[in-house]
Design a protein around this motif. Structure first.
Motif, mmCIF file in Angstrom:
data_model
loop_
_atom_site.group_PDB
_atom_site.id
_atom_site.type_symbol
_atom_site.label_atom_id
_atom_site.label_comp_id
_atom_site.label_asym_id
_atom_site.label_seq_id
_atom_site.Cartn_x
_atom_site.Cartn_y
_atom_site.Cartn_z
ATOM 1 N N ILE A 240 63.865 97.012 43.302
ATOM 2 C CA ILE A 240 63.435 97.619 44.563
ATOM 3 C C ILE A 240 63.990 96.836 45.741
ATOM 4 C CG2 ILE A 240 61.380 98.745 43.640
ATOM 5 C CD1 ILE A 240 59.714 96.411 44.726
ATOM 6 N N LEU A 241 64.988 95.968 45.465
ATOM 7 C CA LEU A 241 65.670 95.238 46.541
ATOM 8 C C LEU A 241 67.160 95.243 46.245
ATOM 9 C CD1 LEU A 241 62.918 92.580 46.629
ATOM 10 C CD2 LEU A 241 63.677 93.773 48.685
ATOM 11 N N ALA A 242 67.963 94.741 47.182
ATOM 12 C CA ALA A 242 69.415 94.744 46.974
ATOM 13 C C ALA A 242 69.761 93.790 45.831
ATOM 14 C CB ALA A 242 70.136 94.321 48.246
ATOM 15 N N PRO A 243 70.570 94.236 44.866
ATOM 16 C CA PRO A 243 70.982 93.341 43.790
ATOM 17 C C PRO A 243 71.972 92.313 44.336
ATOM 18 C CG PRO A 243 71.655 95.637 43.372
ATOM 19 C CD PRO A 243 71.148 95.575 44.762
ATOM 20 N N LEU A 247 76.749 89.862 38.499
ATOM 21 C CA LEU A 247 76.333 91.034 37.738
ATOM 22 C C LEU A 247 77.319 91.381 36.618
ATOM 23 C CD1 LEU A 247 75.147 93.288 40.714
ATOM 24 C CD2 LEU A 247 73.807 91.683 39.358
ATOM 25 N N GLY A 259 68.754 101.503 41.422
ATOM 26 C CA GLY A 259 68.227 101.134 42.726
ATOM 27 C C GLY A 259 67.060 102.050 43.043
ATOM 28 N N PRO B 243 80.409 94.456 39.223
ATOM 29 C CA PRO B 243 80.172 94.896 40.594
ATOM 30 C C PRO B 243 80.068 93.674 41.510
ATOM 31 C CG PRO B 243 78.349 95.508 39.109
ATOM 32 C CD PRO B 243 79.238 94.571 38.358
ATOM 33 N N SER B 248 73.446 96.803 48.880
ATOM 34 C CA SER B 248 72.152 97.208 49.460
ATOM 35 C C SER B 248 71.904 98.705 49.345
ATOM 36 C CB SER B 248 72.087 96.845 50.945
ATOM 37 O OG SER B 248 72.279 95.477 51.119
ATOM 38 N N LEU B 250 72.646 100.704 47.190
ATOM 39 C CA LEU B 250 72.257 101.149 45.849
ATOM 40 C C LEU B 250 70.753 101.384 45.779
ATOM 41 C CD1 LEU B 250 73.734 101.444 42.979
ATOM 42 C CD2 LEU B 250 72.465 99.380 42.405
ATOM 43 N N TYR B 251 69.970 100.499 46.416
ATOM 44 C CA TYR B 251 68.516 100.713 46.328
ATOM 45 C C TYR B 251 67.994 101.583 47.467
ATOM 46 C CZ TYR B 251 66.451 97.537 49.849
ATOM 47 O OH TYR B 251 66.039 96.950 51.005
ATOM 48 N N GLN B 255 70.283 105.006 44.095
ATOM 49 C CA GLN B 255 71.421 105.314 43.234
ATOM 50 C C GLN B 255 71.317 104.589 41.887
ATOM 51 O OE1 GLN B 255 74.366 104.069 46.065
ATOM 52 N NE2 GLN B 255 74.565 106.119 46.954
#
Lengths: 316, 316
Positions: A240-243, A247, A259, B243, B248, B250-251, B255
């Motif tokens: 629920i936050l930016a990754p 990765l 996301g 990636p 950002s 993405l959430y 997505q």
């Protein structure tokens, strides 16, 4: 009507009690008399520096409502005056949040309150519960027999995520500080891990006999790289936050990253309601304060140490 | 048997022609007489510095085969000696690649070659086509009427991705350098965009009337942030590399990101075969070289300017 408004961003002292105009229900909207208002971390983020949310001043914050329909706008069907309802108001551009005696919302984002829940309890569900539902049930689609890792299991979203994953038939590994491990277990977590433990990844992997968890949910932020490590090939991860961070394992392990950001809809609340009606999920209430003491609720949010929802009592 | 082997990492000159022992088919394996061997960018990566792949020296590289079954190992059913087959050999720890007269593989990763394809054509499909299939068909699950963005549409994986997305009924926007735009259109792309165009994101968004594409596939690396910008809320993105950058959106846009790395399976080849049999997808062959000229093929791979597959002719 009574309302706690802000006219600038800042500390918990920016709230002012004002008598403001009661909003009116436009086409497709309902006017709701607020009985209880939930509070959430996002409220504090907006109070501190919420220009990104585009809310005009003076602003009434607050994004969790349980109350009673006072009036229907033109074209609303499916609801009657006097219905007890709960929902999470829109954030972006909306100056009519739930820290007030009345609030308006599109009928499309409102649902009937489960009868067995008090307004105090119901006000603790829509935003955090909806976020957990979106991640655990709709996106990760957790199935019976799976093992699910929930980062930040003692927080608002995490508390619901543990319960929803258990209700879906999963085994749950949850992280929190050791002080909160008893709370994790009360919520149904099978394994509690301290997120500060340097061997957390190893511990989680060992708990799955080296196989990796089937799904992971980061409610705290910054845990997607660890999640890719401890999730099995072709496993799923939600955040629920930016990754952020490395990765690489996401692609070498054919994992899927969801996301997740709560959109408002009554349908999701109706999907969730049966679990609360059957007692398969409950709301952890930390404390109840009168609307006028919203600053105290925000001090608690700012501390980051809440263990359950701080609910504002607005009416009867 | 004739084989082109390497005994150290380095430039295209590390290949040596050797007469080596023909491998034998163990339990569950088939021995395949190689008629044609495909080449792929991963071959060049391993030749340059492939310690990560754990391949013992002397090593036969090569990860695309079309050939004929010469012998069956114990327990193999479903294949006969003389069957024409195609597949992509395992990479990790496997010193028996396709740059040789014979190679062995688990029967589970092998499939019958479509009759209408030559061995030269079939050798160009398994690795790149399988990767595109995994992303476009299995993970992104592209549906008729959707708009799909494919980064690196003129490359090996991208060429198949465009064709598979078109076969699935999608409208395709593909990126490549302007010099390759005619090739994109021949493959079926509806819109060609130069990836170096500073207004690429704006251009793609305009092509979807501001709505955003439904799905995006990064075959080139580094395009996940741009993909999150131009993909609609609740849209899907696939990548075959790690990636990186700001994820950002993405959430905030709910997505889904699919990390994709080819696992070997005969079933996927059997899924793909009908498209080639019906002429809905074809292999773009850049050039055909004898096995002994593998160094030339690698010079072409190193240049990064291939437009289609470089295939090695190994036998008849």
């Amino acid at each position: 009507m009574r309302a706690m408004v802000i006219t600038r961003f800042g500390g918990p002292d920016v709230f002012e009690r004002r008598d403001t105009e009661r909003p009116t229900a436009g086409p497709g909207e309902v006017l709701v008399r607020v009985v209880a208002s939930g509070t959430n971390p996002v409220d504090a983020k907006i109070r501190q520096a919420g220009a990104w949310a585009n809310i005009p001043f003076p602003a009434v914050l607050g994004y969790d409502v349980s109350g009673v329909i006072e009036a229907l706008g033109p074209g609303v069907t499916g609801f009657d005056v006097g219905d007890a309802v709960f929902y999470t108001p829109e954030i972006f551009g909306n100056p009519n949040g739930s820290y007030a005696e009345y609030t308006v919302a599109s009928a499309a984002i409102v649902a009937r309150k489960p009868d067995n829940l008090s307004h105090i309890e119901a006000a603790g569900i829509p935003l955090a519960g909806g976020t957990a539902w979106e991640a655990i049930v709709r996106r990760l689609a957790v199935r019976p027999g799976e093992t699910v890792l929930i980062h930040g299991g003692a927080g608002g979203v995490g508390s619901f995520a543990i319960q929803f994953a258990k209700a879906a038939g999963a085994r749950v590994i949850a992280t929190a500080s050791t002080a909160n491990h008893a709370a994790l277990q009360e919520l149904g977590a099978d394994v509690a891990v301290d997120y500060r433990d340097p061997d957390a990844a190893e511990r989680i992997t060992r708990e799955t006999a080296g196989r990796g968890v089937d799904a992971a949910f980061d409610t705290a932020g910054g845990n997607v790289p660890l999640s890719t490590q401890v999730t099995r090939p072709f496993g799923r991860i939600a955040t629920i936050l930016a990754p952020t961070g490395d990765l690489s394992a996401l692609y070498t392990k054919n994992q899927t990253l969801f996301g997740t950001f709560l959109t408002r809809e009554g349908a999701r609340l109706r999907e969730m309601a049966p679990l609360f009606e059957r007692g398969q999920a409950k709301v952890i209430v930390d404390s109840i304060l009168p609307l006028e003491e919203v600053a105290k609720a925000h001090e608690r949010l700012d501390s980051g140490h809440g263990r359950g929802k701080v609910i504002l009592r607005v009416g009867e």
